[in-house]
Write a protein that holds these residues in place. Structure first.
Motif, PDB file in Angstrom:
ATOM      1  N   PRO A  40       0.828  -1.208   0.000  1.00 19.36           N
ATOM      2  CA  PRO A  40       0.000   0.000   0.000  1.00 19.36           C
ATOM      3  C   PRO A  40       0.868   1.265   0.000  1.00 19.36           C
ATOM      4  O   PRO A  40       1.920   1.313   0.650  1.00 19.36           O
ATOM      5  CB  PRO A  40      -0.800  -0.120   1.301  1.00 19.36           C
ATOM      6  CG  PRO A  40      -0.836  -1.592   1.581  1.00 19.36           C
ATOM      7  CD  PRO A  40       0.498  -2.108   1.122  1.00 19.36           C
ATOM      8  N   SER A  41       0.417   2.271  -0.745  1.00 19.63           N
ATOM      9  CA  SER A  41       1.181   3.526  -0.794  1.00 19.63           C
ATOM     10  C   SER A  41       0.921   4.391   0.427  1.00 19.63           C
ATOM     11  O   SER A  41       1.610   5.393   0.622  1.00 19.63           O
ATOM     12  CB  SER A  41       0.807   4.302  -2.069  1.00 19.63           C
ATOM     13  OG  SER A  41      -0.577   4.604  -2.094  1.00 19.63           O
ATOM     14  N   THR A  42      -0.053   4.003   1.245  1.00 17.70           N
ATOM     15  CA  THR A  42      -0.376   4.744   2.464  1.00 17.70           C
ATOM     16  C   THR A  42       0.446   4.229   3.627  1.00 17.70           C
ATOM     17  O   THR A  42       0.898   3.077   3.644  1.00 17.70           O
ATOM     18  CB  THR A  42      -1.865   4.599   2.785  1.00 17.70           C
ATOM     19  OG1 THR A  42      -2.229   3.210   2.673  1.00 17.70           O
ATOM     20  CG2 THR A  42      -2.719   5.410   1.827  1.00 17.70           C
ATOM     21  N   SER A  43       0.606   5.077   4.632  1.00 20.09           N
ATOM     22  CA  SER A  43       1.334   4.675   5.834  1.00 20.09           C
ATOM     23  C   SER A  43       0.376   3.997   6.805  1.00 20.09           C
ATOM     24  O   SER A  43      -0.823   3.863   6.544  1.00 20.09           O
ATOM     25  CB  SER A  43       1.977   5.891   6.491  1.00 20.09           C
ATOM     26  OG  SER A  43       0.975   6.761   6.993  1.00 20.09           O
ATOM     27  N   SER A 234      -2.496  -1.519   6.211  1.00 22.39           N
ATOM     28  CA  SER A 234      -1.451  -0.723   5.563  1.00 22.39           C
ATOM     29  C   SER A 234      -0.185  -0.629   6.426  1.00 22.39           C
ATOM     30  O   SER A 234       0.399   0.435   6.582  1.00 22.39           O
ATOM     31  CB  SER A 234      -1.988   0.696   5.258  1.00 22.39           C
ATOM     32  OG  SER A 234      -1.128   1.390   4.401  1.00 22.39           O
ATOM     33  N   MET A 235       0.264  -1.771   6.956  1.00 19.57           N
ATOM     34  CA  MET A 235       1.409  -1.785   7.876  1.00 19.57           C
ATOM     35  C   MET A 235       2.410  -2.874   7.480  1.00 19.57           C
ATOM     36  O   MET A 235       2.889  -3.635   8.321  1.00 19.57           O
ATOM     37  CB  MET A 235       0.918  -1.989   9.320  1.00 19.57           C
ATOM     38  CG  MET A 235       0.056  -0.869   9.852  1.00 19.57           C
ATOM     39  SD  MET A 235      -0.602  -1.162  11.518  1.00 19.57           S
ATOM     40  CE  MET A 235       0.908  -1.166  12.507  1.00 19.57           C
ATOM     41  N   SER A 361      -0.348  -5.312  -9.474  1.00 20.87           N
ATOM     42  CA  SER A 361      -0.810  -4.859  -8.161  1.00 20.87           C
ATOM     43  C   SER A 361      -1.361  -3.448  -8.296  1.00 20.87           C
ATOM     44  O   SER A 361      -0.739  -2.587  -8.920  1.00 20.87           O
ATOM     45  CB  SER A 361       0.338  -4.863  -7.152  1.00 20.87           C
ATOM     46  OG  SER A 361      -0.035  -4.167  -5.970  1.00 20.87           O
ATOM     47  N   TYR A 362      -2.526  -3.219  -7.708  1.00 18.46           N
ATOM     48  CA  TYR A 362      -3.059  -1.853  -7.668  1.00 18.46           C
ATOM     49  C   TYR A 362      -3.128  -1.335  -6.231  1.00 18.46           C
ATOM     50  O   TYR A 362      -4.019  -0.600  -5.858  1.00 18.46           O
ATOM     51  CB  TYR A 362      -4.417  -1.758  -8.371  1.00 18.46           C
ATOM     52  CG  TYR A 362      -5.462  -2.766  -7.955  1.00 18.46           C
ATOM     53  CD1 TYR A 362      -6.305  -2.525  -6.875  1.00 18.46           C
ATOM     54  CD2 TYR A 362      -5.626  -3.948  -8.669  1.00 18.46           C
ATOM     55  CE1 TYR A 362      -7.281  -3.443  -6.514  1.00 18.46           C
ATOM     56  CE2 TYR A 362      -6.610  -4.861  -8.313  1.00 18.46           C
ATOM     57  CZ  TYR A 362      -7.428  -4.603  -7.236  1.00 18.46           C
ATOM     58  OH  TYR A 362      -8.392  -5.511  -6.884  1.00 18.46           O
ATOM     59  N   ALA A 363      -2.112  -1.711  -5.445  1.00 17.74           N
ATOM     60  CA  ALA A 363      -2.024  -1.253  -4.059  1.00 17.74           C
ATOM     61  C   ALA A 363      -1.474   0.165  -3.951  1.00 17.74           C
ATOM     62  O   ALA A 363      -1.639   0.820  -2.931  1.00 17.74           O
ATOM     63  CB  ALA A 363      -1.143  -2.200  -3.242  1.00 17.74           C
ATOM     64  N   GLY A 364      -0.802   0.633  -4.995  1.00 19.71           N
ATOM     65  CA  GLY A 364      -0.149   1.938  -4.944  1.00 19.71           C
ATOM     66  C   GLY A 364      -1.101   3.089  -5.196  1.00 19.71           C
ATOM     67  O   GLY A 364      -2.329   2.938  -5.182  1.00 19.71           O
ATOM     68  N   SER A 365      -0.532   4.251  -5.458  1.00 15.36           N
ATOM     69  CA  SER A 365      -1.353   5.431  -5.688  1.00 15.36           C
ATOM     70  C   SER A 365      -2.048   5.333  -7.045  1.00 15.36           C
ATOM     71  O   SER A 365      -1.504   4.765  -7.996  1.00 15.36           O
ATOM     72  CB  SER A 365      -0.492   6.701  -5.639  1.00 15.36           C
ATOM     73  OG  SER A 365       0.304   6.811  -6.807  1.00 15.36           O
ATOM     74  N   THR A 366      -3.246   5.888  -7.121  1.00 14.79           N
ATOM     75  CA  THR A 366      -4.019   5.843  -8.371  1.00 14.79           C
ATOM     76  C   THR A 366      -3.256   6.516  -9.506  1.00 14.79           C
ATOM     77  O   THR A 366      -3.241   6.023 -10.647  1.00 14.79           O
ATOM     78  CB  THR A 366      -5.383   6.520  -8.171  1.00 14.79           C
ATOM     79  OG1 THR A 366      -6.052   5.916  -7.057  1.00 14.79           O
ATOM     80  CG2 THR A 366      -6.245   6.382  -9.413  1.00 14.79           C
TER      81      THR A 366
END
Length: 384
Positions: A40-43, A234-235, A361-366
């Motif tokens: 994930p791109s989020t923290s 997201s960890m 993977s589409y876990a990152g930023s749009t």
């Protein structure tokens, strides 16, 4: 010459090799679009970060008990009440060093050298590789569209059913496919009546599109459930997960954890406990994943790629591209080198049929996913 153990002669986790190559390209100053890894791109949730910072300032962060802090285990039990309406005693829950640590502990406690464990192919490669390193025989069973890319009791029966364990994942990596409640119930019952250990990987629970995921723990107390704070929460880098164990395995896993890991990382346990109360924030991630999923599917359609596993959940799309020159590994390597787009070859998940498959993977930023897919489509159209 000094020897190297036979147990280390396992296949690499290919996506990690792709990540390493992508990092080399980035160090050289080039832009990389990361569609290869479930990162994930989020923290971590805001609450988790605040709790970790406060703990670092207030306490020495020494060891915890091997099974994890009771506050965390009670919090996970409460998650099962909220999410599934299931009452689990916290003493059946053990905190682990990510789901990876959970798999090692579960496999060691449940199986002996020479045991036979069935896994789906395509499937998460670390199941096979960890089992093989422990001297456990991997029984790979091909799955496809006819079983929704999942193991079923009927499929296991058709392969003789002569196994000591079965591993399922719903949602699955790499396909994103899911078992509905009836299919999961049938599988749990099939294993229970034959004395077969069922291990259910539920790391992508909470990331679904449409139906809600069913926990195998709903059907009896003999299944082993593996989960983690890496994906939905997201960890990933905090390396904290958990097991839900049958009562007869709790002490066995505790002793293994004491000796192999001492205890899960204390700061990660504190952050994870706080993260359990952050579901409002985490729901916002699902909206972004849905946008990323749409961007990947649209890009594949533009590239003329239509044979796709059903992405019911998780954050992956697994697609068949039979015309890849040199196979998926060579294609993904060229794509990364020439365009900066990192995706994962299907051979990581299926040694044979995976030559024609690739995973996104589409876990990152749009924004990055959309840009990466534009480059992917352009590359496919130019080189096909």
């Amino acid at each position: 010459m000094l020897s190297i153990s036979r147990r280390s002669a396992i296949a690499p986790f290919v996506v990690m090799d792709v990540m390493e190559k992508a990092e080399q390209i980035e160090r050289a100053g080039r832009r990389v679009y990361h569609l290869e890894v479930g990162q994930p791109s989020t923290s971590a949730p805001t609450r988790a970060l605040a709790a970790a910072e406060a703990a670092m300032r207030a306490q020495p962060l020494g060891y915890t008990v091997a099974v994890g802090q009771m506050e965390l285990r009670k919090g996970i039990a409460d998650l099962y009440r909220r999410r599934y309406g299931l009452d689990l005693p916290p003493d059946r829950i053990i905190a682990t060093a990510g789901s990876s640590g959970g798999f090692v502990l579960a496999f060691l406690a449940a199986f002996d050298v020479g045991s036979r464990v069935a896994v789906a192919e395509p499937g998460y490669p670390c199941y096979r590789n960890i089992l093989a390193s422990l001297g456990i025989e991997v029984v790979s069973i091909a799955v496809g569209a006819d079983t929704h890319y999942q193991l079923t009791s009927e499929l296991l029966e058709s392969h003789g059913g002569d196994v000591d364990g079965v591993i399922v994942a719903s949602p699955s990596n790499p396909t994103g496919s899911m078992l509905d409640r009836t299919a999961m119930s049938n599988l749990v019952h099939w294993c229970a009546t034959r004395g077969i250990r069922l291990i259910s990987d539920e790391i992508y629970h909470g990331i679904t599109f449409g139906q809600h995921a069913t926990t195998a723990a709903s059907f009896n107390d003999q299944v082993i459930v593996v989960n983690s704070f890496s994906k939905y929460f997201s960890m990933t880098g905090w390396r904290i997960g958990w097991l839900v164990l049958p009562p007869d395995l709790v002490r066995a896993v505790e002793k293994l954890a004491q000796n192999l890991f001492i205890a899960p990382t204390t700061i990660s346990q504190i952050a994870a406990t706080a993260a359990l109360g952050a579901e409002d924030e985490l729901c916002g991630h699902l909206e972004r994943y849905a946008l990323g999923r749409a961007a990947v599917m649209s890009g594949l359609a533009s590239a003329g790629i239509t044979e796709i596993a059903p992405p019911d959940g998780a954050f992956y799309v697994y697609a068949r591209c039979p015309d890849l020159t040199g196979g998926s590994a060579a294609f993904c390597s060229r794509l990364l080198e020439e365009t900066g787009v990192a995706i994962t070859p299907g051979v990581d998940f299926d040694a044979q049929r995976g030559r024609e498959m690739i995973r996104f993977s589409y876990a990152g930023s749009t924004k990055d996913i959309e840009a990466g897919m534009e480059r992917f489509v352009d590359y496919v159209c130019r080189t096909s």
